[in-house]
Write a protein that holds these residues in place. Structure first.
Motif, PDB file in Angstrom:
ATOM      1  N   LYS A 164       8.999   0.351  -5.517  1.00 52.40           N
ATOM      2  CA  LYS A 164       8.435   1.690  -5.688  1.00 52.40           C
ATOM      3  C   LYS A 164       6.961   1.594  -6.029  1.00 52.40           C
ATOM      4  O   LYS A 164       6.525   0.592  -6.614  1.00 52.40           O
ATOM      5  N   CYS A 165       6.216   2.628  -5.708  1.00 49.98           N
ATOM      6  CA  CYS A 165       4.797   2.664  -6.060  1.00 49.98           C
ATOM      7  C   CYS A 165       4.650   2.671  -7.575  1.00 49.98           C
ATOM      8  O   CYS A 165       5.334   3.410  -8.270  1.00 49.98           O
ATOM      9  N   LYS A 166       3.730   1.837  -8.050  1.00 51.65           N
ATOM     10  CA  LYS A 166       3.451   1.748  -9.484  1.00 51.65           C
ATOM     11  C   LYS A 166       2.901   3.043 -10.032  1.00 51.65           C
ATOM     12  O   LYS A 166       3.016   3.322 -11.215  1.00 51.65           O
ATOM     13  N   TYR A 167       2.225   3.783  -9.172  1.00 45.30           N
ATOM     14  CA  TYR A 167       1.467   4.944  -9.637  1.00 45.30           C
ATOM     15  C   TYR A 167       2.217   6.261  -9.486  1.00 45.30           C
ATOM     16  O   TYR A 167       2.255   7.067 -10.398  1.00 45.30           O
ATOM     17  N   CYS A 168       2.803   6.463  -8.289  1.00 41.17           N
ATOM     18  CA  CYS A 168       3.444   7.763  -8.056  1.00 41.17           C
ATOM     19  C   CYS A 168       4.951   7.635  -7.823  1.00 41.17           C
ATOM     20  O   CYS A 168       5.630   8.614  -7.594  1.00 41.17           O
ATOM     21  N   ARG A 169       5.452   6.388  -7.900  1.00 42.44           N
ATOM     22  CA  ARG A 169       6.889   6.148  -7.756  1.00 42.44           C
ATOM     23  C   ARG A 169       7.433   6.429  -6.356  1.00 42.44           C
ATOM     24  O   ARG A 169       8.637   6.501  -6.157  1.00 42.44           O
ATOM     25  N   SER A 170       6.528   6.619  -5.414  1.00 39.22           N
ATOM     26  CA  SER A 170       6.977   6.838  -4.042  1.00 39.22           C
ATOM     27  C   SER A 170       7.593   5.554  -3.491  1.00 39.22           C
ATOM     28  O   SER A 170       7.176   4.453  -3.844  1.00 39.22           O
ATOM     29  N   ARG A 171       8.573   5.725  -2.630  1.00 39.70           N
ATOM     30  CA  ARG A 171       9.161   4.554  -1.991  1.00 39.70           C
ATOM     31  C   ARG A 171       8.635   4.402  -0.570  1.00 39.70           C
ATOM     32  O   ARG A 171       9.093   3.547   0.180  1.00 39.70           O
ATOM     33  N   LYS A 173       0.882  -1.164   0.000  1.00 38.42           N
ATOM     34  CA  LYS A 173       0.000   0.000   0.000  1.00 38.42           C
ATOM     35  C   LYS A 173       0.915   1.207   0.000  1.00 38.42           C
ATOM     36  O   LYS A 173       1.848   1.304   0.804  1.00 38.42           O
ATOM     37  N   CYS A 174       0.651   2.122  -0.916  1.00 36.53           N
ATOM     38  CA  CYS A 174       1.464   3.319  -1.006  1.00 36.53           C
ATOM     39  C   CYS A 174       0.985   4.318   0.048  1.00 36.53           C
ATOM     40  O   CYS A 174      -0.212   4.615   0.131  1.00 36.53           O
ATOM     41  N   ASN A 175       1.905   4.806   0.831  1.00 37.67           N
ATOM     42  CA  ASN A 175       1.534   5.775   1.868  1.00 37.67           C
ATOM     43  C   ASN A 175       1.359   7.184   1.301  1.00 37.67           C
ATOM     44  O   ASN A 175       0.866   8.063   1.979  1.00 37.67           O
ATOM     45  N   HIS A 176       1.761   7.354   0.083  1.00 35.21           N
ATOM     46  CA  HIS A 176       1.672   8.661  -0.562  1.00 35.21           C
ATOM     47  C   HIS A 176       0.341   8.827  -1.305  1.00 35.21           C
ATOM     48  O   HIS A 176      -0.430   9.738  -1.027  1.00 35.21           O
ATOM     49  N   CYS A 177       0.048   7.927  -2.234  1.00 37.59           N
ATOM     50  CA  CYS A 177      -1.195   8.040  -3.014  1.00 37.59           C
ATOM     51  C   CYS A 177      -2.276   7.084  -2.524  1.00 37.59           C
ATOM     52  O   CYS A 177      -3.371   7.059  -3.064  1.00 37.59           O
ATOM     53  N   LYS A 178      -1.951   6.267  -1.501  1.00 37.12           N
ATOM     54  CA  LYS A 178      -2.922   5.372  -0.847  1.00 37.12           C
ATOM     55  C   LYS A 178      -3.429   4.243  -1.740  1.00 37.12           C
ATOM     56  O   LYS A 178      -4.425   3.597  -1.425  1.00 37.12           O
TER      57      LYS A 178
HETATM   58 ZN   LIG Z   1       1.825   5.931  -4.727  1.00 37.56          ZN
END
Ligand SMILES: [Zn+2]
Length: 112
Positions: A29-36, A7-12
Motif C-alpha cells: 500500500k502507499c505509505k502516504y495515501c494508503r492507495s493500492r 510509485k503511487c498512481n494516486h498521490c504520485k
Molecule cells: Zn499514494
C-alpha cells in the motif's frame, strides 16, 4: 527480505517498501495515501540477487575470468547450474558442499 520501489498512481509519490515475505508483497500500500494503486519501479541501487536469480542469469557455457570467482557467492554456481541443466537433483548435500567450498571448509576437512 525484499525491498521494492513503488510509485503511487494516486498521490504520485515514490517510496520504497520492505517486505518480510512474499505474502506481504501482495498487500503493498502507499505509505502516504494508503492507495493500492501502485506501479512497481525497478530499483536503481544495488539489487540484492537471490541465489535462484543468480542461477537463472548464469550462463554456464560462457567462459569466466578471475573476476567472476573473486565474488565468493559465484563459487559452486557453475557446478550447480550444470547439474541442474543435466536434470540432476542436487538436494541438501550439494548445497552443503558448495557452502563449505565458499567458506574454505573443504580444505579443513582434508587436513584433519
Ligand atoms: Zn499514494
Amino acid at each position: 527480505m525484499p525491498i521494492y520501489e513503488y510509485k503511487c498512481n494516486h498521490c504520485k509519490k515514490e517510496f520504497s517498501l520492505l517486505f518480510l515475505n512474499q505474502k506481504e508483497v501482495q498487500k503493498a500500500k502507499c505509505k502516504y495515501c494508503r492507495s493500492r494503486n501502485l506501479t512497481k519501479l525497478l530499483s536503481s541501487f544495488a539489487v540484492h540477487q537471490t541465489e535462484e536469480s543468480r542461477l537463472m542469469n548464469f550462463d554456464s557455457s560462457k567462459p569466466r575470468g578471475d573476476e567472476f570467482y573473486k565474488d565468493s557467492r559465484n563459487v559452486g554456481l557453475w557446478a550447480k547450474k550444470r547439474m541442474r541443466e543435466l536434470g540432476v537433483d542436487l538436494g541438501r548435500k550439494m548445497d552443503e558442499i558448495v557452502e563449505k567450498g565458499r567458506t574454505g571448509k573443504i580444505l579443513d576437512d582434508y587436513n584433519t
